[in-house]
Design an enzyme around this catalytic site. Sequence first.
Site, mmCIF file in Angstrom:
data_model
loop_
_atom_site.group_PDB
_atom_site.id
_atom_site.type_symbol
_atom_site.label_atom_id
_atom_site.label_comp_id
_atom_site.label_asym_id
_atom_site.label_seq_id
_atom_site.Cartn_x
_atom_site.Cartn_y
_atom_site.Cartn_z
ATOM 1 N N PRO A 133 0.824 -1.219 0.000
ATOM 2 C CA PRO A 133 0.000 0.000 0.000
ATOM 3 C C PRO A 133 0.855 1.264 0.000
ATOM 4 O O PRO A 133 0.404 2.342 -0.358
ATOM 5 C CB PRO A 133 -0.803 -0.104 1.301
ATOM 6 C CG PRO A 133 -0.575 -1.435 1.856
ATOM 7 C CD PRO A 133 0.613 -2.029 1.192
ATOM 8 N N ARG A 174 -0.634 -8.583 -21.072
ATOM 9 C CA ARG A 174 -1.513 -8.350 -22.222
ATOM 10 C C ARG A 174 -0.859 -7.436 -23.256
ATOM 11 O O ARG A 174 -1.292 -7.396 -24.415
ATOM 12 C CB ARG A 174 -2.852 -7.776 -21.814
ATOM 13 C CG ARG A 174 -2.791 -6.373 -21.247
ATOM 14 C CD ARG A 174 -4.146 -5.904 -20.744
ATOM 15 N NE ARG A 174 -5.066 -5.623 -21.822
ATOM 16 C CZ ARG A 174 -5.118 -4.460 -22.485
ATOM 17 N NH1 ARG A 174 -4.240 -3.502 -22.187
ATOM 18 N NH2 ARG A 174 -6.000 -4.266 -23.442
HETATM 19 C C1 JDH Z 1 0.521 -0.175 11.588
HETATM 20 N N1 JDH Z 1 0.464 -0.114 10.137
HETATM 21 C C2 JDH Z 1 0.760 -1.433 9.589
HETATM 22 C C3 JDH Z 1 0.671 -1.429 8.081
HETATM 23 N N2 JDH Z 1 -0.623 -0.914 7.637
HETATM 24 C C4 JDH Z 1 -0.652 -0.848 6.178
HETATM 25 C C5 JDH Z 1 -0.922 -2.228 5.625
HETATM 26 C C6 JDH Z 1 0.124 -3.000 5.171
HETATM 27 C C7 JDH Z 1 -0.119 -4.279 4.649
HETATM 28 C C8 JDH Z 1 -1.410 -4.749 4.583
HETATM 29 C C9 JDH Z 1 -1.709 -6.099 4.026
HETATM 30 N N3 JDH Z 1 -0.735 -6.463 3.008
HETATM 31 C C10 JDH Z 1 0.302 -7.314 3.207
HETATM 32 C C11 JDH Z 1 1.032 -7.371 2.025
HETATM 33 C C12 JDH Z 1 0.414 -6.539 1.070
HETATM 34 C C13 JDH Z 1 0.689 -6.192 -0.247
HETATM 35 C C14 JDH Z 1 -0.100 -5.265 -0.901
HETATM 36 C C15 JDH Z 1 -1.188 -4.680 -0.229
HETATM 37 C C16 JDH Z 1 -1.996 -3.645 -0.884
HETATM 38 N N4 JDH Z 1 -3.068 -3.075 -0.268
HETATM 39 N N5 JDH Z 1 -3.567 -2.130 -1.073
HETATM 40 C C17 JDH Z 1 -2.832 -2.043 -2.200
HETATM 41 N N6 JDH Z 1 -3.055 -1.153 -3.224
HETATM 42 C C18 JDH Z 1 -1.829 -3.003 -2.110
HETATM 43 C C19 JDH Z 1 -0.895 -3.203 -3.175
HETATM 44 N N7 JDH Z 1 -0.198 -3.293 -4.089
HETATM 45 C C20 JDH Z 1 -1.493 -5.055 1.082
HETATM 46 C C21 JDH Z 1 -0.693 -5.971 1.731
HETATM 47 C C22 JDH Z 1 -2.460 -3.970 5.021
HETATM 48 C C23 JDH Z 1 -2.203 -2.701 5.546
HETATM 49 C C24 JDH Z 1 -0.882 0.425 8.180
HETATM 50 C C25 JDH Z 1 -0.838 0.366 9.688
#
Ligand code: JDH
Length: 239
Positions: free
Chosen positions: A85, A154
């Site tokens: 993210p 693609r």
């Molecule tokens: C205390 N902090 C701790 C971290 N969080 C932030 C956070 C970090 C990971 C995750 C879950 N997760 C694990 C691996 C992984 C890869 C991609 C994505 C992803 N989400 N959205 C996109 N566009 C993505 C892409 N591309 C999510 C992922 C959820 C939330 C904030 C609060």
Amino acid sequence: MRLDIVSIFPEYLDPLRVALLGKAIDAGRISVDVHDLRNWTHDVHRSVDDSPYGGGPGMVMKPEVWGPCLDDVCPDDALLVVPTPAGVPFTQATAQRWSAEKHLVFACGRYEGIDQRVFDDAARRVRVEEVSLGDFVLIGGEVAVMAMIEATVRLIDGVLGNPRSHQEDSFSDGLLEGPSYTRPVSWRGLDVPPVLLSGDHAKVAQWRHEQALERTRARRPDLLADPVKPAGDRGPDSG
Ligand SMILES: CN1CCN(Cc2ccc(Cn3ccc4ccc(-c5n[nH]c(N)c5C#N)cc43)cc2)CC1
């Protein structure tokens, strides 16, 4: 193009082998190998995560597992892609740039992400890009990786049946594409715009451009707002 994907849920990536991408694999245009991260664990519980230093919610994925895995799976000439993210936005321009790569390796994290030292260490020998699919939060990287792979593959010659399909993509001219229609000419009291039946290709092209502009103004004014912003992909050094 060779694609290697690392995940603790390798079966999550099975849909990549269906439909057009499956055909591209069968035709030898791409190869896809999915690796179970737990094969690089050392303990009886096959642990891949641990508590975060400094406290905070959730768990972080262990460098002692990811490091050896990427040593084995990601050669020096590959591009290592890390969906997160907190990444640089993934765009059509990113897909276009990646479509020229010979080897992409995708690291699918889970939990709250992967220990940052994994990528700091990898960056000593390979190109690393931390990329975000969009401004929303997923549970892990797998869904993002499938979207990124589909958008990238693609664009490889021969993968899409009709090569013109991606030449007139949304975003390729900076605009959203307008509405599309097919038979019947009238359906539930709704008619196909007459210009599309005219046979006048110049008028059809003009109408489609006007529709694209109108839709872009309504739905994505940001695509029109900043003429100064670089048109294409700002690449991995955009900070
Ligand atoms: C205390 N902090 C701790 C971290 N969080 C932030 C956070 C970090 C990971 C995750 C879950 N997760 C694990 C691996 C992984 C890869 C991609 C994505 C992803 N989400 N959205 C996109 N566009 C993505 C892409 N591309 C999510 C992922 C959820 C939330 C904030 C609060």
